[in-house]
Design a protein around this motif. Structure first.
Motif, mmCIF file in Angstrom:
data_model
loop_
_atom_site.group_PDB
_atom_site.id
_atom_site.type_symbol
_atom_site.label_atom_id
_atom_site.label_comp_id
_atom_site.label_asym_id
_atom_site.label_seq_id
_atom_site.Cartn_x
_atom_site.Cartn_y
_atom_site.Cartn_z
ATOM 1 N N LEU A 41 16.269 -9.798 -15.604
ATOM 2 C CA LEU A 41 17.239 -11.065 -14.698
ATOM 3 C C LEU A 41 15.774 -11.657 -13.992
ATOM 4 O O LEU A 41 16.395 -13.358 -13.974
ATOM 5 C CB LEU A 41 17.917 -10.169 -14.059
ATOM 6 C CG LEU A 41 19.295 -11.570 -13.565
ATOM 7 C CD1 LEU A 41 20.494 -10.649 -13.376
ATOM 8 C CD2 LEU A 41 18.559 -11.605 -12.015
ATOM 9 N N VAL A 42 15.179 -11.367 -12.667
ATOM 10 C CA VAL A 42 14.642 -12.184 -12.273
ATOM 11 C C VAL A 42 13.781 -13.015 -13.277
ATOM 12 O O VAL A 42 13.446 -14.164 -13.126
ATOM 13 C CB VAL A 42 13.679 -11.609 -11.044
ATOM 14 C CG1 VAL A 42 13.001 -12.542 -10.584
ATOM 15 C CG2 VAL A 42 14.773 -11.434 -10.135
ATOM 16 N N ARG A 43 12.778 -12.750 -14.039
ATOM 17 C CA ARG A 43 11.789 -13.178 -14.898
ATOM 18 C C ARG A 43 12.234 -14.518 -15.608
ATOM 19 O O ARG A 43 11.642 -15.306 -16.103
ATOM 20 C CB ARG A 43 11.006 -12.187 -15.865
ATOM 21 C CG ARG A 43 9.788 -12.561 -16.711
ATOM 22 C CD ARG A 43 10.390 -13.066 -18.331
ATOM 23 N NE ARG A 43 11.442 -12.221 -18.690
ATOM 24 C CZ ARG A 43 11.222 -12.235 -20.320
ATOM 25 N NH1 ARG A 43 10.792 -12.941 -21.076
ATOM 26 N NH2 ARG A 43 12.235 -11.711 -20.840
ATOM 27 N N GLY B 183 6.273 -16.784 -15.426
ATOM 28 C CA GLY B 183 6.674 -15.901 -15.723
ATOM 29 C C GLY B 183 6.331 -14.316 -16.171
ATOM 30 O O GLY B 183 6.656 -13.636 -15.852
ATOM 31 N N ASN B 184 5.277 -15.098 -16.751
ATOM 32 C CA ASN B 184 4.368 -13.286 -17.856
ATOM 33 C C ASN B 184 4.010 -12.689 -16.918
ATOM 34 O O ASN B 184 3.964 -11.116 -17.334
ATOM 35 C CB ASN B 184 3.482 -14.143 -17.960
ATOM 36 C CG ASN B 184 2.553 -13.053 -19.452
ATOM 37 O OD1 ASN B 184 2.938 -12.467 -20.351
ATOM 38 N ND2 ASN B 184 1.395 -12.807 -19.294
ATOM 39 N N GLY B 185 3.616 -13.048 -15.308
ATOM 40 C CA GLY B 185 3.347 -11.293 -14.666
ATOM 41 C C GLY B 185 3.689 -10.441 -14.085
ATOM 42 O O GLY B 185 4.197 -8.972 -14.084
ATOM 43 N N LEU B 186 5.060 -11.083 -13.889
ATOM 44 C CA LEU B 186 6.296 -10.829 -13.511
ATOM 45 C C LEU B 186 6.716 -9.529 -15.166
ATOM 46 O O LEU B 186 7.449 -8.549 -15.054
ATOM 47 C CB LEU B 186 7.340 -11.584 -13.228
ATOM 48 C CG LEU B 186 8.415 -10.753 -13.060
ATOM 49 C CD1 LEU B 186 8.861 -9.372 -11.982
ATOM 50 C CD2 LEU B 186 9.623 -11.726 -12.863
ATOM 51 N N VAL C 114 9.237 -14.110 -6.710
ATOM 52 C CA VAL C 114 9.868 -12.940 -7.237
ATOM 53 C C VAL C 114 10.496 -11.974 -6.428
ATOM 54 O O VAL C 114 11.730 -11.742 -6.073
ATOM 55 C CB VAL C 114 8.990 -11.910 -7.996
ATOM 56 C CG1 VAL C 114 9.496 -10.564 -8.236
ATOM 57 C CG2 VAL C 114 7.790 -12.378 -9.172
ATOM 58 N N TRP C 115 10.044 -11.663 -5.629
ATOM 59 C CA TRP C 115 10.835 -10.655 -3.936
ATOM 60 C C TRP C 115 12.005 -11.799 -3.761
ATOM 61 O O TRP C 115 13.230 -11.398 -3.091
ATOM 62 C CB TRP C 115 9.673 -10.355 -3.217
ATOM 63 C CG TRP C 115 10.707 -9.568 -2.392
ATOM 64 C CD1 TRP C 115 10.745 -10.066 -0.783
ATOM 65 C CD2 TRP C 115 10.849 -8.461 -1.983
ATOM 66 N NE1 TRP C 115 11.132 -9.055 0.171
ATOM 67 C CE2 TRP C 115 11.193 -8.147 -0.976
ATOM 68 C CE3 TRP C 115 10.412 -7.627 -3.250
ATOM 69 C CZ2 TRP C 115 12.518 -6.534 -0.934
ATOM 70 C CZ3 TRP C 115 12.157 -6.202 -3.214
ATOM 71 C CH2 TRP C 115 12.536 -5.422 -1.988
#
Length: 311
Positions: free
Chosen positions: A134-136, A71-74, A163-164
């Protein structure tokens, strides 16, 4: 250079410096960020109850290095505009609302002005980047060993969506824009005062910083950032916990052990079922994340900003 050009240049500098500061600082503490989220959303019988470092070790054992940075990239994609907007709005408030230059040795904002400007930039940053937040959060927990969640969502955990895909799924299945902003109210209750206190404390401490050589000054800035972040997060932490729980309710709140109708219902329920400690579940892990993150963020922001001003 006329006033409009100067203002545009200063805003661009604040945006770039703030974005870089946010991305660097969050990457440094990404393992603690992930563990904090897992601790916040689990119930008392779930798997991560052996302390911060045990939890970090468990995530590493189960998911490897990639798990510590899941999740760090996002998060970096989200945090760049999130952090950048805060610094841009804060500098804008200084000059255009309170008409204060803010340079060292010149007139400074009063504390109530700092709090007001900080609250405005906190609110704007939330509105700008909330769906990614929220997604992260959901990406951070969907491969974790939260036993009750994993039983009911085993298929999703085996092949978690990207993610998408997760953004589109949330939009289609949870009410469109409303679904993408699920939990924005408790998030704002936490973020707005946090950012306000963070900016106010840092700027106040900065007034006491002695004029000295750059290397010592950087140590002062790291220390001031650590103090401002630690104080702000401790004061508003219960709302940060609510923020995470509301973000994952639709993923399996019953399996995780909680279901809330509103913010007030959540506060009452947590107090009854988890006691006072329930409001601060994950606080220690969060401070391990927030203190170095805020310290690095302020230092990187000032270094990048000063370097860009000299170009």
């Amino acid at each position: 250079m006329d006033f409009k050009q100067l203002a545009k240049k200063e805003s661009s500098i604040a945006f770039v410096a703030g974005g870089i500061a946010g991305a660097v600082s969050r990457t440094v503490v990404s393992p603690f960020e992930r563990v904090k989220i897992l601790l916040q959303v689990q119930n008392s019988t779930s798997a991560y109850n052996g302390g911060i470092f045990n939890a970090v070790g468990q995530v590493y054992k189960e998911e490897g290095i990639a798990g510590l940075f899941r999740g760090n990239g996002l998060n970096c994609i989200r945090i760049f505009p999130y952090s950048a907007v805060q610094f841009v709005i804060y500098e804008w408030c200084k000059k255009h609302i309170f008409h204060i230059d803010g340079s060292v040795g010149k007139e400074q904002l009063l504390n109530w002005q700092r709090l007001t400007a900080g609250a405005l930039c906190g609110g704007m940053s939330v509105l700008t980047t909330y769906p990614l937040d929220l997604v992260r959060t959901r990406l951070s927990i969907q491969t974790a060993n939260l036993s009750k969640l994993s039983k009911s969502k085993a298929k999703d955990i085996t092949k978690p969506p990207g993610v998408w895909t997760l953004l589109m799924k949330t939009y289609k299945e949870e009410g469109g824009i409303k679904g993408l902003y699920r939990g924005v109210y408790p998030t704002s209750l936490g973020v707005v005062p946090y950012v306000a206190i963070n900016f106010a404390v840092y700027e106040q401490l900065k007034e006491f910083m002695p004029t000295t050589d750059p290397h010592v000054a950087n140590l002062y800035k790291l220390s001031m950032g650590a103090i401002s972040g630690g104080v702000a997060q401790t004061l508003v932490y219960p709302f940060d916990l609510l923020r995470r729980r509301f973000q994952v309710l639709a993923m399996g709140g019953n399996e995780l052990g909680f279901k809330y109708k509103s913010v007030s219902d959540a506060l009452i329920t947590i107090g009854k079922t988890e006691g006072l400690k329930g409001y601060y579940k994950g606080l220690t892990a969060n401070l391990f994340k927030v203190i170095p993150s805020t310290a690095v963020s302020w230092l990187v922001y000032e270094l990048v900003r000063d370097s860009m001003v000299e170009w």
